[in-house]
Motif scaffolding. Structure first.
Motif, PDB file in Angstrom:
ATOM      1  N   LEU A   1       0.792  -1.386   0.253  1.00 20.85           N
ATOM      2  CA  LEU A   1       0.087  -0.514  -0.555  1.00 20.85           C
ATOM      3  C   LEU A   1       0.924   1.896   0.049  1.00 20.85           C
ATOM      4  O   LEU A   1       0.947   2.140  -0.419  1.00 20.85           O
TER       5      LEU A   1
ATOM      6  N   SER B   1      -8.478   0.891  -1.710  1.00 25.38           N
ATOM      7  CA  SER B   1      -7.849   0.321  -1.057  1.00 25.38           C
ATOM      8  C   SER B   1      -8.136  -0.863  -0.067  1.00 25.38           C
ATOM      9  O   SER B   1      -7.060  -1.329  -0.544  1.00 25.38           O
TER      10      SER B   1
ATOM     11  N   SER C   1      -5.684  -4.355  -1.021  1.00 25.15           N
ATOM     12  CA  SER C   1      -5.420  -5.430  -0.155  1.00 25.15           C
ATOM     13  C   SER C   1      -5.208  -6.322  -0.316  1.00 25.15           C
ATOM     14  O   SER C   1      -6.175  -6.986   0.459  1.00 25.15           O
TER      15      SER C   1
END
Length: 342
Positions: free
Chosen positions: A99, A157, A161
């Motif tokens: 990330l 995100s 992830s």
């Protein structure tokens, strides 16, 4: 820098991906977006270079929210975001090793997603947290963009992830809505309103979370393409000024033609119109502005007759120039001359 109708640093642009998300969302709600917004559907081919003035996109969001009766439209649209929406940039973000690397790419290629140069995203470490910050801008209805943007970042995100991300806090500059709990439920953390800036606070360790499909070789190839796309993006202080320069050069030869200017810039007339539209101006508006500025300069010269000024401005008839000057200033050229000489 000479004045133009739109200062890019004041307004900004969004990539066609934003408009595509809105159109897709409305379609899924059974709404004809083109009819509702009076806007052609974005091209399926270009997902990066063609951009829309941010205020236009925000206005469309407001129209859609009102039509759907959905005050949480920004959150609901943000929840639909996928890497595919942003083309090469989206795939870069999704192919990074973790990330943190994806966040670095977001900062590097932010301009391919959103043109907001005066107020870019800032990232800073605060103790054991990382804080992303967007200072307040000057755009009407800015909260709509911010809510969508933060919701999209949250969804994106989560989707890329390999581990669950728990944000600690989200802050908005807008007033507290009637349903603040909906925001807390969406982001899974405290959400504050009436703040001095839009911020996202997350644990610093989450930046080390690996992504689901890291592909370093692909990232390298895609970054080369993204850098080429960055080079192709027009810059207001370069592109618009280039158009102005070519118009000025052609004025003394007669009525400047859009096709000729486009040829000088090595682009098609259609592309020239499209780029100027992104800066909320047009070839005709620039021509009028330049003629007005030059006319005022020429009228200072006592050796020039009105017929000379008209010719220097590319008008075939003096009467056409006189009508144009009256439209610009509310004065006839002779009255203007008398006023500046008195």
């Amino acid at each position: 820098m000479e004045a133009v109708k739109l200062n890019i640093y004041a307004q900004g642009f969004v990539s066609s991906a934003f408009m595509r998300v809105l159109f897709e969302y409305l379609k899924n709600q059974g709404v004809d977006a083109s009819k509702l917004l009076n806007e052609p559907a974005p091209s399926e081919i270009d997902r990066t270079l063609f951009r829309y003035p941010m205020e236009r996109w925000i206005s469309h969001m407001g129209c859609a929210a009102a039509h759907l009766g959905d005050p949480l439209l920004g959150l609901h649209m943000g929840a639909t975001i996928t890497p595919a929406h942003f083309g090469v940039v989206g795939y870069i973000f999704a192919s990074c090793p973790n990330l943190g690397a994806s966040l670095q790419r977001l900062q590097a290629y932010e301009r391919l997603v959103i043109e907001e140069n005066q107020y870019p995203m800032e990232a800073a470490v605060d103790g054991s947290d990382i804080v992303l910050k967007w200072p307040p801008g000057v755009i009407s209805g800015e909260q709509r963009w911010r809510e969508f943007g933060i919701a999209a970042l949250h969804q994106f995100s989560k989707s890329i992830s390999s581990q669950d991300i728990e944000w600690k806090e989200v802050c908005f500059i807008s007033a507290e809505p009637l349903c603040p709990d909906a925001y807390r439920d969406f982001f899974g953390c405290d959400v504050l309103f009436n703040q001095v800036a839009t911020t996202v606070r997350a644990p610093l360790y989450s930046m080390a979370f690996s992504l689901k499909k890291p592909e370093p070789i692909l990232v390298t190839l895609l970054e080369k393409q993204a850098n080429e796309l960055l080079d192709q993006l027009p810059k207001a202080n370069e592109f618009v000024m280039s158009v102005r320069r070519y118009i000025t050069n052609q004025i003394h030869e007669g009525e400047p033609e859009l096709d000729n200017v486009a040829s000088k810039l090595n682009i098609t007339p259609r592309t020239l119109r499209r780029y100027l539209d992104q800066y909320d101006t047009s070839f005709r508006a620039l021509l009028e502005e330049i003629r007005q500025q030059l006319a005022k300069q020429y009228l200072l010269d006592p050796t020039l007759q009105l017929s000379d000024v008209a010719q220097l401005l590319g008008y075939s008839e003096q009467s056409t120039f006189q009508r144009a000057f009256l439209r610009w200033t509310g004065l006839t050229p002779n009255t203007y001359k008398r006023n500046i000489q008195s």
